[in-house]
Enzyme design. Structure first.
Site, PDB file in Angstrom:
ATOM      1  N   ASP A 152      19.338  50.117  -5.354  1.00 11.24           N
ATOM      2  CA  ASP A 152      18.987  50.160  -6.765  1.00 11.24           C
ATOM      3  C   ASP A 152      17.758  49.257  -6.930  1.00 11.24           C
ATOM      4  O   ASP A 152      17.477  48.390  -6.088  1.00 11.24           O
ATOM      5  CB  ASP A 152      20.144  49.704  -7.663  1.00 11.24           C
ATOM      6  CG  ASP A 152      19.939  50.178  -9.112  1.00 11.24           C
ATOM      7  OD1 ASP A 152      18.800  50.565  -9.464  1.00 11.24           O
ATOM      8  OD2 ASP A 152      20.903  50.165  -9.893  1.00 11.24           O
TER       9      ASP A 152
HETATM   10  C1  BGC Z   1      19.282  51.543 -12.643  1.00 12.35           C
HETATM   11  C2  BGC Z   1      19.284  52.828 -11.854  1.00 12.35           C
HETATM   12  C3  BGC Z   1      17.952  53.504 -11.994  1.00 12.35           C
HETATM   13  C4  BGC Z   1      16.876  52.554 -11.509  1.00 12.35           C
HETATM   14  C5  BGC Z   1      15.479  53.139 -11.595  1.00 12.35           C
HETATM   15  C6  BGC Z   1      18.097  50.662 -12.334  1.00 12.35           C
HETATM   16  O1  BGC Z   1      18.009  49.648 -13.271  1.00 12.35           O
HETATM   17  O2  BGC Z   1      20.477  50.834 -12.400  1.00 12.35           O
HETATM   18  O3  BGC Z   1      20.307  53.673 -12.309  1.00 12.35           O
HETATM   19  O4  BGC Z   1      17.930  54.712 -11.287  1.00 12.35           O
HETATM   20  O5  BGC Z   1      16.895  51.398 -12.333  1.00 12.35           O
HETATM   21  O6  BGC Z   1      15.100  53.276 -12.924  1.00 12.35           O
END
Ligand code: BGC
Length: 721
Positions: free
Chosen positions: A231
């Site tokens: 993530d």
């Molecule tokens: C989120 C993810 C997301 C990623 C990219 C993170 O803060 O938890 O779900 O895909 O950001 O935006």
């Protein structure tokens, strides 16, 4: 993995391989310049997800590219319809093709442990079978377009509070039975191109740095062959993450991670083969995405799909005196509450919609002879749009209660007794209905239904679409009834999953608590009859008939239970479901096939799935608390027994035939005496390990006997599940 990916990586320098394991920028994989035979590796775009594209071409704060905003996962889940979700996924894939996106960052398949989790609107269900099957369909749809899906957030990411640090402390059985199966099902059945680690720790270790999770379980046990991406910002130690199995770190962190990887390989801390494998997985994903063809974005068709999907996902919670559907007569309809109800949540999933429906305009178009007013005093019926302001439900924060805004519940109280109230709940996560539901004649749970929510609400309220949604999560009477209540969101960076496997309806049923609306509940404008349940071995079938006067769809739900077991099992667990569409008077035979795994629990003693012999309950329901047909099936399997040692208890020795025989034989052979009558003493000393009885001078339990029993007595074999 495509051999070509390995061949390309074999020709790269250490620096190039390290670079591939980090993003090129916030939304792209890294490029490798073409050099002769090796060929170049072009960057590809990753983009949120999960219910529409959030393609960022400008800065972080600029609006993202317009895209169709489909209903959020929590809304979609209420359709209980994998085909519909597959179709939605395919449309997402087409939009990804149109916007040159290689990987959609979704779906999210985390279990709704508590109704307070701020991202519940992005997740499917409180039940792993339902969540897994629906998410698998979404992945299949997206990937049918040669666009990758990225399953997230792996794993045990069930809250937003302290999400970057908190350790989800979960026992093995709970992990295996509740928090992992949805991931497992998607990985093993629909092969997502990528999986995203979560931010949190699992039992004290960051998931992005958790070798057990990312390698032993995901790759070795489940056979995942795609790419693991962190993530955004979830990696704290790039070398540990690489060793654990995180292939790609996102976003790149200004050269720090490259240097760490290069240094670790040069110093021999990490074998170069480990880096090669991760780099090859990134290249493999790039190669796969070369099959993607450009497409045009048919926004009208996708808006129509978003409307159809949303209408199929709405849940009719209550409909007293058949106040719905609204009659096509010259009614006066007062509209109160949120004039433009929320249709999606906030955070990384927030889509910049192509267009949005105006619910009142849609209702007016569907009911041309109706008059609309905002004065409830002159009205024949009051339609109340309830929910939170756009963005209130959001990534990054959990809720602290499950109540609607007070002014809305007060308004309902004031209006009760006037014209009948039709409440339309536009929320992505559960809200309490017990404080105001009495004022409403009908309640439609519309969810966060996407850009076409308005049209879909009109379709359901007017009966153009007969509602067939079912709740994918329980609506409790009170927050404090929820099984996770005392252990959410934890404290001091730890959250104990103390309710164990008793999540959602499993917990409410085990405690015998009343709920406002149970898991699986949802009414229709028609009625369904259930007959002729048959259990033939593990094949379960029944007949469903539309006994009303309109075409409609019913979700037939199969639950099983094992009332007598070594472990405490939930009274019922969903193991199958089927959505059947029937004309009035029509019937359909529905068949389910149960597997060993469906009937097994995860044993921490045996560290594997265990199937116990005996009688299992089989229930067919229209909801988890509207069981229409029941029967039992008998499972013939050997009782699993632990390997016996002197530290096994008297009861364990006695329960195992081979163990009992060996114990008595050894006592006789070594001491020459008949053993005491252990059965007569079992109540008293049954839980004593044999070895603790030696100093108590229990006849026959001598050191010599115990020493002989040190050699483990093979357990009666347990059935492999
Ligand atoms: C989120 C993810 C997301 C990623 C990219 C993170 O803060 O938890 O779900 O895909 O950001 O935006």
């Amino acid at each position: 993995m495509n051999q070509m990916a390995r061949d390309i990586v074999a020709k790269l320098t250490l620096e190039q391989k390290a670079a591939l394991c980090l993003g090129g920028d916030f939304w792209h994989t890294a490029a490798v310049k073409g050099d002769g035979e090796a060929g170049g590796v072009e960057p590809v775009t990753l983009s949120d997800g999960p219910h529409g594209l959030r393609r960022q071409t400008g800065t972080f704060f600029d609006p993202t590219e317009p895209a169709t905003c489909f209903p959020t996962a929590s809304c979609l889940a209420a359709s209980w319809d994998p085909d519909l979700i597959r179709e939605t996924g395919a449309a997402l894939g087409v939009e990804a093709r149109a916007q040159d996106v290689a990987v959609v960052l979704g779906p999210g398949v985390n279990i709704k442990r508590s109704p307070l989790c701020g991202r519940n609107f992005e997740y499917f269900a409180e039940d792993p079978v339902l969540a897994g099957r629906l998410a698998a369909a979404m992945v299949e749809g997206i990937q049918s377009q040669h666009v990758g899906a990225c399953l997230k957030h792996f794993a045990a990411n069930n809250q937003e509070t302290d999400r970057m640090r908190v350790s989800a402390d979960v026992d093995d059985r709970t992990l295996r039975e509740i928090y992992l199966p949805a991931f497992e099902h998607v990985v093993t059945s629909s092969g997502p191109w990528a999986i995203m680690t979560s931010y949190n720790c699992l039992n004290g270790r960051y998931t992005s740095q958790n070798e057990w999770l990312l390698t032993q379980l995901l790759r070795d046990e489940w056979g995942f062959s795609g790419m693991v991406v962190s993530d955004w910002g979830a990696v704290h130690d790039r070398v540990a993450a690489l060793q654990a199995g995180t292939d790609l770190e996102m976003p790149p962190n200004h050269g720090i991670s490259d240097k760490a990887i290069i240094g670790a390989v040069q110093s021999g801390v990490v074998a170069e083969a480990v880096l090669d494998e991760s780099a090859a997985r990134v290249v493999d994903l790039v190669l796969r995405s070369r099959d993607r063809q450009p497409a045009s974005q048919d926004t009208d068709a996708h808006h129509a799909l978003a409307r159809r999907v949303a209408a199929e996902s709405m849940v009719l919670l209550k409909n007293e005196n058949a106040v719905l559907p609204l009659a096509a007569e010259p009614l006066t309809i007062a509209v109160v509450g949120e004039r433009y109800p929320a249709f999606q949540g906030g955070g990384s999933s927030q889509v910049n919609p192509v267009t949005t429906d105006d619910p009142v305009a849609e209702l007016a178009a569907a009911l041309p002879s109706a008059t609309f007013t905002d004065d409830p005093g002159s009205a024949d019926v009051i339609v109340a749009f309830l929910g939170f302001e756009q963005g209130t439900e959001s990534e990054g924060r959990d809720r602290t209660d499950i109540d609607l805004p007070e002014e809305q519940t007060e308004l309902l109280a004031q209006l009760s007794g006037r014209a009948p109230i039709v409440a339309v709940l536009c929320t992505g996560s559960v809200v309490r209905t017990s404080t105001w539901g009495i004022y409403a004649r009908a309640i439609v749970h519309a969810g966060l239904a996407g850009e076409a929510a308005g049209g879909a609400i009109a379709d359901v309220l007017t009966g153009k679409v007969n509602p067939s949604g079912k709740l994918a999560e329980t609506i409790p009477l009170r927050l404090r009834d929820c099984p996770s209540y005392l252990n959410f969101p934890g404290e001091e960076s730890h959250v104990r999953y103390a309710e164990g496997v008793f999540v959602g309806y499993r917990g409410f049923d085990a405690s015998g608590l009343e709920v406002a609306y149970p898991f699986g509940h949802g009414l229709s404008y028609t009625t369904f009859g259930y007959t002729d349940l048959a259990a033939n071995g593990r094949t379960i079938s029944c007949t469903v008939t539309n006994t009303g006067d309109r075409p409609g769809a019913e979700v037939v739900q199969l639950y099983i239970g094992d009332p007598v077991s070594r472990v405490h099992r939930p009274p019922r667990e969903l193991k199958g479901f089927a959505k059947v569409r029937l004309d009035p008077g029509a019937s359909e035979r529905v068949t389910f096939q149960l597997t060993d795994r469906d009937l097994s629990y995860w044993s921490t003693t045996f560290a594997r799935w265990v199937l116990e012999p005996g009688e299992f309950s089989v229930e067919i329901g229209s909801s988890s608390r509207d069981i229409r047909l029941t029967t039992t099936i008998n499972i013939d399997a050997p009782m699993p027994r632990p390997t016996l040692t002197p530290m096994s208890t008297v009861r364990e020795w006695l329960e195992d035939h081979a163990g009992r025989d060996r114990l008595t034989a050894m006592i006789k052979q070594i001491t020459g005496e008949d053993p005491i009558d252990f059965d007569a003493l079992a109540d008293f000393i049954g839980d004593f390990p044999l070895s603790t009885l030696a100093p108590m001078q229990i006849p026959g339990i001598t050191p010599a006997v115990l020493a002989t029993l040190e050699a483990p007595t093979p357990a009666t074999p347990a059935t492999p599940a």
